[in-house]
Design a protein around this motif. Structure first.
Motif, short mmCIF file in Angstrom:
data_model
loop_
_atom_site.label_atom_id
_atom_site.label_comp_id
_atom_site.label_asym_id
_atom_site.label_seq_id
_atom_site.Cartn_x
_atom_site.Cartn_y
_atom_site.Cartn_z
N PHE A 14 0.84 -1.20 0.00
CA PHE A 14 0.00 0.00 0.00
C PHE A 14 0.88 1.25 0.00
O PHE A 14 2.04 1.21 0.38
CB PHE A 14 -0.90 0.03 1.24
N GLU A 15 0.25 2.37 -0.42
CA GLU A 15 0.96 3.64 -0.38
C GLU A 15 1.16 4.08 1.08
O GLU A 15 0.26 3.92 1.90
CB GLU A 15 0.14 4.71 -1.10
N PRO A 16 2.33 4.63 1.41
CA PRO A 16 2.56 5.08 2.79
C PRO A 16 1.53 6.12 3.25
O PRO A 16 1.26 6.23 4.45
CB PRO A 16 3.96 5.69 2.73
N LEU A 18 -1.48 5.98 3.13
CA LEU A 18 -2.62 5.28 3.75
C LEU A 18 -2.58 5.39 5.27
O LEU A 18 -3.60 5.46 5.94
CB LEU A 18 -2.59 3.81 3.32
N LEU A 19 -1.34 5.43 5.80
CA LEU A 19 -1.17 5.46 7.26
C LEU A 19 -1.73 6.74 7.87
O LEU A 19 -1.98 6.78 9.07
CB LEU A 19 0.31 5.33 7.62
N TRP A 23 -9.56 6.95 8.54
CA TRP A 23 -10.06 5.64 8.99
C TRP A 23 -8.95 4.81 9.62
O TRP A 23 -9.17 4.09 10.59
CB TRP A 23 -10.74 4.88 7.85
N PHE A 24 -7.73 4.97 9.06
CA PHE A 24 -6.63 4.16 9.59
C PHE A 24 -6.15 4.71 10.93
O PHE A 24 -5.81 3.95 11.83
CB PHE A 24 -5.47 4.13 8.58
N PHE B 381 -4.75 -4.18 11.62
CA PHE B 381 -3.98 -2.94 11.71
C PHE B 381 -2.50 -3.21 11.46
O PHE B 381 -1.86 -2.52 10.65
CB PHE B 381 -4.18 -2.31 13.10
N VAL B 384 -1.82 -4.27 7.69
CA VAL B 384 -1.92 -3.14 6.75
C VAL B 384 -0.75 -2.17 6.98
O VAL B 384 -0.10 -1.73 6.03
CB VAL B 384 -3.28 -2.41 6.91
N ALA B 385 -0.48 -1.87 8.25
CA ALA B 385 0.60 -0.92 8.56
C ALA B 385 1.94 -1.43 8.06
O ALA B 385 2.71 -0.68 7.44
CB ALA B 385 0.66 -0.68 10.06
N LEU B 387 2.50 -3.36 5.61
CA LEU B 387 2.57 -3.39 4.15
C LEU B 387 2.57 -1.99 3.54
O LEU B 387 2.71 -1.83 2.34
CB LEU B 387 1.39 -4.20 3.58
N ALA B 388 2.38 -0.97 4.39
CA ALA B 388 2.30 0.39 3.86
C ALA B 388 3.42 1.31 4.33
O ALA B 388 3.73 2.30 3.69
CB ALA B 388 0.94 1.00 4.24
N MET B 389 4.06 0.95 5.46
CA MET B 389 4.97 1.93 6.04
C MET B 389 6.34 1.94 5.32
O MET B 389 6.75 0.95 4.72
CB MET B 389 5.16 1.69 7.52
N GLU B 390 7.00 3.10 5.45
CA GLU B 390 8.29 3.26 4.79
C GLU B 390 9.42 2.63 5.59
O GLU B 390 10.34 2.08 5.05
CB GLU B 390 8.58 4.75 4.58
#
Lengths: 69, 468
Positions: A14-16, A18-19, A23-24, B381, B384-385, B387-390
């Motif tokens: 996912f794109e960062p 998103l964090l 909602w997140f 959470f 998802v986190a 898979l998305a964080m830098e």
């Protein structure tokens, strides 16, 4: 400023950004809340319940009252 | 555990601890000896291959406050439910039961052990002699031979026990015990106490002695539940169950003996309490008039506990009254056992509704449901986190929280030795086990809604005989 370093996990799926979506962030707050509640309740179990004498059965109370009379 | 293994485990734990300590000291040192300890610079944990930073994120104090309020509310809720359960109001209906609740003096107590046995010829030669080795041996031992195809009855007689053979029993253990108690009640006195004991269960040597003395000194107590330990063995799955039971014992200790369930493996009852239940069934509580156990329930021990509480009988678990019980050796048998427990508990609650006696149990089910929501949202959470964080963010606050979690999980099974502590320390193993149990809970709920019949579950004994 946050150092960039070696970005090994940089947005695997996912794109960062998103964090930072509302909602997140809300989900994060919910998970944080639950985690602290669980830690608090776990620690709460360390303490002993107050000593409370178990009440006699209603039959026994009735018998006692009958004897008193 | 062997001494060598304990030393090895200790070394591994020390290495993990020292590594974590050095990394933390390094990161803290880099920050705090950099000039200004209160700047916004992040803590930097430089490990080979990737970079971990403790960034100045949103201040945790706000939701910490909210969470503490949450903890207090949950705590108050638990206390209210527990108090409701303790308050046995003078219900005129109970008083209609024909009971003599005046126990006799200590030296006139009769202890009768009732052992329901379905093809237990192999276990009885161990269990029955062990009973006679108790510091206070029982006065009578009655083996209830239920639908046996082996030599259970003959073996029991040869060991000096009385035998009752069930007739046309289709209601498993509950049905067998009901037949036994229907014959026994005619001759009992107010000072008879019964120990219902599974044939494959071993007691602590002073179990009966402690129980008798406690009952003699506490007229308000009508039942004593055994505290169960898991048998040794069965690898990781065995250790996970043993850890669970260790925590249950600790919880009961800290609750000063307040019982959740009078275990069917070994619990003591005053005869008058069982008589009260039999009288009240079909009228004040569910079941058939005259039967001690509700044969419709698939967890008859949980049901009997609720029945006794509903009728105002006090009960307790004592730390000295322990019992070693069998563990489920495979994931499939564990799944079936827990489905039965969970489904049985839900069925019993549905049968009794919300009452002062069941309020605590409803609260417990709500707690499990909340745990499911909390754990699954946390999984989602984290996945998802990650898979998305830098880069990996590491907050000191959450490090502290995690450390407290680890201390709690390890500390609560400390008495179980190094194997128990090693399984608890990494957290992930027990989180995975919780995941298994929570899926089991969801599955039970779905079955309940679909009104699917729950299997009793079978566990063959080592000799290959049926032990259901």
């Amino acid at each position: 400023m946050i150092p960039t370093g070696q970005q090994v996990w940089a947005g695997i799926l996912f794109e960062p950004e998103l964090l930072n979506e509302p909602w997140f962030l809300l989900l994060g707050a919910f998970v944080s809340f639950n985690t602290i509640v669980f830690v608090g309740l776990s620690l709460g179990k360390v303490f002993y319940w107050p000593k409370v004498r178990i009440r006699p059965h209603p039959h026994q109370i009735k018998d006692e009252r009958a004897q008193e009379k | 555990m062997r001494k060598g293994a304990a030393v090895g485990s200790s070394i591994v734990l020390i290495i993990i601890f020292v590594t974590l300590l050095l990394t933390t000291v390094d990161a803290l040192g880099a920050k705090y000896f950099d000039g200004d300890p209160f700047d916004d610079e992040p803590l930097a944990f430089r490990l080979p291959g990737f970079f971990i930073a403790e960034v100045p994120g949103p201040h945790p104090i706000d939701f910490l406050t909210i969470s503490i309020i949450g903890i207090i509310l949950v705590g108050i809720g638990s206390v209210i439910l527990e108090t409701l359960s303790d308050l046995r109001l003078l219900n005129p209906e109970y008083l209609e039961l024909d009971l003599n609740l005046q126990p006799g003096p200590l030296n006139s107590m009769t202890i009768i052990v009732v052992v329901p046995a379905h093809n237990e010829a192999d276990n009885l030669p161990v269990t029955l002699p062990a009973l006679m080795q108790q510091t206070r041996p029982p006065d009578r031992i009655i083996v209830v031979a239920d639908n046996c195809t082996d030599e259970t009855a003959a073996v029991a007689r040869s060991l000096g026990a009385e035998v009752i053979e069930t007739v046309d029993n289709a209601n498993r253990k509950a049905g067998a015990l009901n037949q036994a108690f229907s014959q026994l009640r005619r001759s009992e006195t107010s000072s008879d106490i019964y120990l219902v004991l599974d044939a494959d269960t071993s007691l602590s040597p002073q179990f009966l002695d402690v129980a008798e003395h406690y009952l003699a000194g506490h007229d308000e107590i009508f039942a004593i539940g055994g505290l169960f330990y898991g048998e040794p063995g069965h690898g990781l799955i065995g250790q996970l169950q043993r850890n669970e039971y260790f925590r249950y014992q600790l919880q009961i200790k800290h609750r000063r003996g307040r019982v959740f369930v009078l275990t069917g493996t070994a619990s003591v009852f005053r005869a008058q309490a069982l008589l009260g239940v039999a009288q009240a069934r079909g009228n004040l509580i569910p079941g058939n008039q005259g039967e001690v156990y509700d044969s419709a329930s698939i967890t008859e021990d949980n049901e009997l506990t609720i029945a006794l509480k509903s009728l105002g009988f006090g009960m307790i678990s004592l730390q000295e009254c322990t019992v070693e019980t069998e563990l489920m050796p495979t994931w499939s048998t564990l799944w079936t056992q827990r489905k039965r427990w969970q489904r049985g508990a839900l069925d019993n609650l549905a049968e009794y509704g919300v009452t002062t006696a069941t309020a605590r149990y409803w609260g417990q089910q709500l707690g499990i449901a909340y745990g499911v929501v909390a754990l699954f949202s946390a999984y989602f959470f984290l996945i998802v986190a990650s898979l998305a964080m830098e880069y990996v963010h590491l907050y000191i606050f959450w490090l502290v929280v995690t450390t407290i979690f680890i201390i709690d999980r390890v500390g609560t099974v400390w008495a179980g030795g190094w194997s128990a502590r090693l399984v608890a320390a990494p957290l992930v193993i027990e989180v995975a086990y919780s995941f298994f149990l929570q899926i089991n809970f969801i599955s039970s709920l779905i079955d309940l809604v679909r009104r699917k019949k729950q299997k009793w579950g079978h566990l063959p004994s080592p000799a290959g005989v049926d032990r259901s």
